[in-house]
Design an enzyme around this catalytic site. Structure first.
Site, PDB file in Angstrom:
ATOM      1  N   HIS A   2      48.317  69.656  57.034  1.00 14.33           N
ATOM      2  CA  HIS A   2      48.748  68.575  56.277  1.00 14.33           C
ATOM      3  C   HIS A   2      49.346  67.275  57.199  1.00 14.33           C
ATOM      4  O   HIS A   2      49.775  66.576  56.713  1.00 14.33           O
ATOM      5  CB  HIS A   2      49.582  69.090  55.313  1.00 14.33           C
ATOM      6  CG  HIS A   2      48.812  69.294  53.654  1.00 14.33           C
ATOM      7  ND1 HIS A   2      47.739  68.758  53.637  1.00 14.33           N
ATOM      8  CD2 HIS A   2      49.220  69.940  53.022  1.00 14.33           C
ATOM      9  CE1 HIS A   2      47.139  69.046  52.341  1.00 14.33           C
ATOM     10  NE2 HIS A   2      48.046  70.029  51.990  1.00 14.33           N
ATOM     11  N   ASP A  58      58.904  67.091  49.371  1.00  8.54           N
ATOM     12  CA  ASP A  58      58.853  66.558  48.100  1.00  8.54           C
ATOM     13  C   ASP A  58      57.350  67.355  47.660  1.00  8.54           C
ATOM     14  O   ASP A  58      57.227  67.512  46.306  1.00  8.54           O
ATOM     15  CB  ASP A  58      58.285  65.254  47.994  1.00  8.54           C
ATOM     16  CG  ASP A  58      59.663  64.430  48.561  1.00  8.54           C
ATOM     17  OD1 ASP A  58      60.774  64.861  48.475  1.00  8.54           O
ATOM     18  OD2 ASP A  58      59.119  63.151  48.757  1.00  8.54           O
ATOM     19  N   GLU A  67      66.988  60.380  46.211  1.00 13.09           N
ATOM     20  CA  GLU A  67      65.759  59.579  46.781  1.00 13.09           C
ATOM     21  C   GLU A  67      65.912  58.343  46.521  1.00 13.09           C
ATOM     22  O   GLU A  67      66.730  57.711  45.663  1.00 13.09           O
ATOM     23  CB  GLU A  67      64.381  60.369  46.814  1.00 13.09           C
ATOM     24  CG  GLU A  67      64.409  61.553  47.544  1.00 13.09           C
ATOM     25  CD  GLU A  67      62.857  61.967  47.837  1.00 13.09           C
ATOM     26  OE1 GLU A  67      62.027  61.293  47.406  1.00 13.09           O
ATOM     27  OE2 GLU A  67      62.854  63.282  48.523  1.00 13.09           O
TER      28      GLU A  67
HETATM   29  P1  FAD Z   1      50.079  71.695  60.084  1.00 16.55           P
HETATM   30  O1  FAD Z   1      49.467  70.158  59.970  1.00 16.55           O
HETATM   31  O2  FAD Z   1      49.092  72.607  60.115  1.00 16.55           O
HETATM   32  O3  FAD Z   1      50.693  71.674  61.266  1.00 16.55           O
HETATM   33  C1  FAD Z   1      51.487  70.694  61.843  1.00 16.55           C
HETATM   34  C2  FAD Z   1      51.955  70.937  63.294  1.00 16.55           C
HETATM   35  O4  FAD Z   1      52.997  72.302  63.173  1.00 16.55           O
HETATM   36  C3  FAD Z   1      50.924  71.381  64.353  1.00 16.55           C
HETATM   37  O5  FAD Z   1      51.349  70.923  65.458  1.00 16.55           O
HETATM   38  C4  FAD Z   1      50.663  72.685  64.128  1.00 16.55           C
HETATM   39  O6  FAD Z   1      50.115  73.272  65.404  1.00 16.55           O
HETATM   40  C5  FAD Z   1      52.235  73.190  64.123  1.00 16.55           C
HETATM   41  N1  FAD Z   1      52.270  74.478  63.333  1.00 16.55           N
HETATM   42  C6  FAD Z   1      51.637  74.952  62.243  1.00 16.55           C
HETATM   43  N2  FAD Z   1      52.217  76.133  61.944  1.00 16.55           N
HETATM   44  C7  FAD Z   1      53.111  76.471  62.796  1.00 16.55           C
HETATM   45  C8  FAD Z   1      53.899  77.744  63.083  1.00 16.55           C
HETATM   46  N3  FAD Z   1      53.520  78.675  62.128  1.00 16.55           N
HETATM   47  N4  FAD Z   1      54.432  77.647  63.981  1.00 16.55           N
HETATM   48  C9  FAD Z   1      54.722  76.776  65.041  1.00 16.55           C
HETATM   49  N5  FAD Z   1      54.051  75.612  64.952  1.00 16.55           N
HETATM   50  C10 FAD Z   1      53.184  75.504  63.694  1.00 16.55           C
HETATM   51  N6  FAD Z   1      57.417  66.352  55.227  1.00 16.55           N
HETATM   52  C11 FAD Z   1      58.802  66.506  54.640  1.00 16.55           C
HETATM   53  O7  FAD Z   1      59.339  66.688  55.823  1.00 16.55           O
HETATM   54  N7  FAD Z   1      59.095  66.105  53.510  1.00 16.55           N
HETATM   55  C12 FAD Z   1      57.919  65.598  52.518  1.00 16.55           C
HETATM   56  O8  FAD Z   1      58.496  65.543  51.274  1.00 16.55           O
HETATM   57  C13 FAD Z   1      56.795  65.722  52.942  1.00 16.55           C
HETATM   58  N8  FAD Z   1      55.779  65.794  51.981  1.00 16.55           N
HETATM   59  C14 FAD Z   1      54.451  65.872  52.157  1.00 16.55           C
HETATM   60  C15 FAD Z   1      53.704  65.325  51.364  1.00 16.55           C
HETATM   61  C16 FAD Z   1      52.050  65.555  51.525  1.00 16.55           C
HETATM   62  C17 FAD Z   1      51.155  65.412  50.536  1.00 16.55           C
HETATM   63  C18 FAD Z   1      51.804  65.945  52.961  1.00 16.55           C
HETATM   64  C19 FAD Z   1      50.367  65.841  53.266  1.00 16.55           C
HETATM   65  C20 FAD Z   1      52.758  66.001  53.921  1.00 16.55           C
HETATM   66  C21 FAD Z   1      54.052  65.919  53.498  1.00 16.55           C
HETATM   67  N9  FAD Z   1      54.919  66.197  54.651  1.00 16.55           N
HETATM   68  C22 FAD Z   1      56.592  66.387  54.352  1.00 16.55           C
HETATM   69  C23 FAD Z   1      54.508  66.427  55.959  1.00 16.55           C
HETATM   70  C24 FAD Z   1      54.561  67.808  56.430  1.00 16.55           C
HETATM   71  O9  FAD Z   1      55.834  68.355  56.439  1.00 16.55           O
HETATM   72  C25 FAD Z   1      53.838  67.944  57.691  1.00 16.55           C
HETATM   73  O10 FAD Z   1      52.438  67.659  57.427  1.00 16.55           O
HETATM   74  C26 FAD Z   1      53.873  69.339  58.200  1.00 16.55           C
HETATM   75  O11 FAD Z   1      53.245  69.467  59.317  1.00 16.55           O
HETATM   76  C27 FAD Z   1      53.669  70.464  57.310  1.00 16.55           C
HETATM   77  O12 FAD Z   1      52.320  70.562  57.278  1.00 16.55           O
HETATM   78  P2  FAD Z   1      51.293  71.854  57.342  1.00 16.55           P
HETATM   79  O13 FAD Z   1      51.998  73.063  57.027  1.00 16.55           O
HETATM   80  O14 FAD Z   1      49.779  71.799  56.762  1.00 16.55           O
HETATM   81  O15 FAD Z   1      51.278  71.855  58.993  1.00 16.55           O
END
Ligand code: FAD
Length: 572
Positions: free
Chosen positions: A107, A178, A291
C-alpha cells in the site's frame, strides 16, 4: 551397482539442485532461474516457496500508487519466520548477495516495497499461521488493569484483524491509521498516524517490543531497555534495518460507541485555532480523536469519506463552499460505553460552546467503535465497485510546522489548489511533538505542534497535472522556507534524503551500517543510491571486512570513518 557408482561421483549438492529443479518444473515453476540470484539458493528447503512465474512477479511489481513498475527476480512466500531468516542470512553470506524487501499489502505509493532484480518476501503467506501452526495474534489481557494489557502480533498481520482479536477481550490498541487493511510491519516502518496521534502519539509510540531479522540475518528481540538502538532504529525506519516479525502493542479498554462530530468553517484561522484548542484539552473535556479536512465543491461529493453527510447537508455545504475559496471541516470523536450517552451530550455540549464553527454547521452521528475505526472500508468498497480503487494515486503527505500553517493555507489551498478538481480527500490535522519519541527514525518538524497535510488524490487523466501540482507545492514550501517534512517520504536524490533527515542523517547511516551493512533491505525506498552504495560498500570492505561480514557484530569503527567521508562529500 552401476548406477550407485555413477551417483556417488556426482557431488551431493548438484543432486539436490537437480531434484529441486525437477520438482519446481513439476509444480509449474519452470521459468529459468534468474541470473541475478545465486544458483545455490535453489538447494535450500525454502526454494519450493520461491515463485518465478509471471503471475506472482506481476502481483508484486507495482503498488497502490500505480506510479512505479519494477520487476523483482523472484517472490518468496514464506511458510515460517525461519524462511525469512534463512533468505536474509543466505543473501548476506553469499558472494552474489541480492536485495530483499518484505511486502505487507504493497500500500505504498511510490515503489517503497519494490525490489528491482531481487526477492520480494510476500509476508501475507504467514497471515493465517505458519507451518508451526502458532497463532500470529495473541492477546494478553491484564488482570489488574486494561492499561497493562498488550497484544503480540506478526508484522504481516492486518490492523483490522488485530482489532477483531483484541475486541474479543474488550481491548483495543490506542493509536490507529485511518484505513485498517495495512500491515503492522508496514505502518510501524513509517509511523502510523490518525486522529488519535495527538493524544497517544503515532503507532510507533505505542510499541513495547519487537522481533527483528536484521540485514545480517540475525533474529533479535528488542525494546526500549533491551537492544534499544535497534528498537528505535526500526520504528519509523522505512524498512532499512530489519524485518519486523513480531510487535508487542499496548492496549487499553475498548469503548463500545463513538459520537462522531463534524464542524464546518469558512475561516482558516478559526479552524486551526479550534483544532489546536481541541488537542490541548484532556480526554474528558476534549476529543478522543481529532482530524480535519479541506472541502472543495468537487471533493465534497467524490471523496471516500463523504458517507457521513446526507445529500441535503452536502447541498448546504456545497453552497457555502461556492461562496468561499475553500471550506474546512473539523472532525472529532468522543468514545463512550452504552449508558453514558447523557454524559457525552454534556461534555460535547460544553466543548462545542468553546468552538467557532459556522453556526448551524455542526453535525453528529453515533456509531459503534468498530464501525468508526473501519470507516474508510465502506469508501474503498464503493470505489472498487466503480473501478476507481486500482488507479494511480499520486499521494503527497507532508508535516507542516504550526508557525507556518497559515502561510501554507494561503499558498497551497487558496492558490495552488484553488481549482482542484481531483478525487480524494485533503486531510489536515495537528499533532503534539511531545507524543513522538525522538529516539525513533521518524522525521518530524522541529516545533511543538505540527500539522499532517495529506493530499490523497487520485486520477488517470489528471495524473500529470496532479504530479505537477505536487511538485509546485513542495517547491512552494522550499522557496517559502516552511520547514515541511514529507511523511511516507520519497526523494529522487541522495542530497534530498540527507536534507530530509537533517541532523538525523549520520545516525541513520550508522544504523544502516550496523544492521544492514550490505544494503540488502528495502531498496525501493531509494535512500541509498548507487553512488552512495559504492562508497559505502567500499568502506565496509576497506576498513574492517571481517567484522562487517560476520552476522551479529557491529562495526562502529567503519561507521566513524564512513561518516567522516560522507561529510566531506556533502561539503564538496
Ligand atoms: P508496504 O507498502 O507493503 O511496505 C512499506 C514499506 O515497509 C516497504 O519499504 C516494505 O519493504 C516495508 N515493510 C513491509 N513490511 C515490513 C515488515 N514486516 N518489516 C519491516 N519492513 C516492512 N498511513 C498512515 O500512517 N495513516 C493512515 O491513515 C494511512 N492511511 C492509508 C490509507 C490507504 C488507503 C493507503 C493505501 C495507505 C495509507 N497509509 C496510511 C499509508 C501506509 O501506512 C503505508 O502505505 C504503509 O507502508 C503500510 O502499507 P503496507 O502494510 O502495505 O506496507
Amino acid at each position: 551397482m552401476m548406477s550407485s557408482v555413477r551417483t556417488s561421483s556426482i557431488p551431493p549438492f548438484l543432486i539436490v539442485v537437480f531434484l529441486v529443479s525437477s520438482l519446481m518444473s513439476i509444480i509449474g515453476h519452470d521459468k529459468q532461474w534468474p541470473t541475478s540470484l545465486p544458483q545455490q539458493l535453489q538447494a535450500l528447503d525454502l526454494a519450493t516457496r520461491i515463485r518465478l512465474d509471471q503471475h506472482a512477479i506481476g502481483q508484486v511489481s507495482t503498488d497502490f500508487g500505480r506510479l512505479k513498475h519494477v520487476l523483482p527476480a523472484a517472490v518468496l512466500q514464506p511458510s515460517s519466520v525461519d524462511d525469512m531468516v534463512t533468505l536474509v542470512q543466505f543473501s548476506y553470506m553469499s558472494e552474489q548477495s541480492f536485495k530483499i524487501a518484505p511486502r505487507g499489502q504493497g500500500h505504498s505509493v511510490r515503489g517503497q516495497a519494490l525490489v528491482p532484480g531481487g526477492v520480494v518476501i510476500e509476508t501475507s503467506s504467514l497471515r493465517h499461521g505458519g507451518v508451526d501452526g502458532k497463532a500470529r495474534i495473541t492477546v494478553y489481557p491484564s488482570k489488574s488493569a486494561p492499561m497493562f494489557a498488550y497484544v503480540d502480533v506478526g508484522g504481516e498481520q492486518l490492523w483490522i484483524d488485530v482489532l477483531w482479536e483484541t475486541l474479543k477481550h474488550g481491548l483495543t490498541p490506542r493509536s490507529w491509521t485511518d484505513y485498517l487493511y495495512l500491515t503492522v510491519g508496514g505502518t510501524l516502518s513509517n509511523a502510523g498516524i490518525s486522529g488519535q496521534a495527538f493524544l497517544h502519539g503515532p503507532q510507533i509510540s505505542n510499541v513495547h517490543e519487537l522481533d527483528i531479522i536484521t540485514g545480517k540475518g540475525n533474529m533479535i528481540t528488542c525494546s526500549a531497555d533491551n537492544e534499544p538502538d535497534l528498537f528505535f532504529a526500526v520504528l519509523g525506519g522505512l524498512g532499512q534495518f530489519g524485518i519486523i516479525t513480531r510487535a508487542r502493542i499496548a492496549l487499553e479498554h475498548a469503548p463500545q460507541m463513538v459520537r462522531w462530530v463534524r464542524l464546518i468553517y469558512t475561516d482558516f484561522t478559526k479552524f486551526v485555532a479550534d483544532q489546536e484548542r481541541s488537542i490541548s484539552l484532556d480526554q474528558k473535556r476534549g476529543f478522543n480523536y481529532l482530524e480535519g479536512f479541506v472541502l472543495t465543491g468537487y471533493n465534497l461529493t467524490s471523496n471516500w469519506r463523504s458517507s457521513f453527510f446526507s445529500g441535503k447537508v452536502i447541498g448546504r455545504i456545497s453552497s457555502l463552499a461556492a461562496r468561499h475559496s475553500a471550506v474546512y471541516c473539523l472532525e472529532g470523536a468522543k468514545y463512550y460505553d452504552h449508558g453514558m450517552e447523557s454524559k457525552v451530550d454534556e461534555e460535547l455540549g460544553s466543548l462545542l460552546e468553546e468552538l467557532n464553527f459556522v453556526p448551524g454547521f455542526d453535525f453528529q452521528n453515533d456509531i459503534t467503535y468498530m464501525h468508526f475505526l473501519n470507516r474508510v472500508r465502506d469508501g474503498e468498497l464503493k470505489l472498487r465497485s466503480m473501478g476507481l480503487w486500482d488507479i494511480p494515486h499520486p499521494w503527497l503527505t507532508i508535516f507542516v510546522p504550526r508557525s507556518r500553517i497559515v502561510d501554507f493555507d494561503q499558498g497551497v489551498f487558496k492558490h495552488i489548489l484553488k481549482s482542484n478538481k481531483s478525487k480524494g480527500p485533503i486531510l489536515i490535522y495537528p499533532m503534539n511533538r511531545t507524543k513522538w519519541d525522538e529516539r525513533t527514525s521518524a522525521v518530524i518538524p522541529d516545533e511543538e505542534i505540527f500539522y499532517s497535510v495529506g493530499l490523497l488524490r487520485s486520477g488517470v487523466h489528471e495524473l500529470e497535472q496532479l504530479e505537477a501540482q505536487n511538485k509546485e507545492i513542495l517547491q512552494f514550501c522550499k522557496a517559502s522556507r516552511i520547514g515541511c517534512k514529507q511523511y511516507l517520504p520519497h526523494y529522487e536524490t541522495q542530497v534530498d534524503w540527507m536534507k530530509h533527515f537533517g541532523p538525523q542523517w549520520d545516525l541513520f547511516v550508522e544504523r544502516k551500517m550496523r544492521y544492514d551493512p550490505k544494503l540488502l533491505l528495502a531498496p525501493g525506498q531509494r535512500i541509498f543510491g548507487s553512488e552512495f552504495s559504492r562508497q559505502f560498500l567500499a568502506n565496509v570492505s576497506k576498513l574492517t571486512p571481517s567484522k562487517a561480514d560476520k552476522p551479529g557484530e557491529s562495526s562502529s569503527c567503519n561507521i566513524r570513518n564512513f561518516n567522516e567521508e560522507s561529510k566531506r562529500n556533502r561539503a564538496n
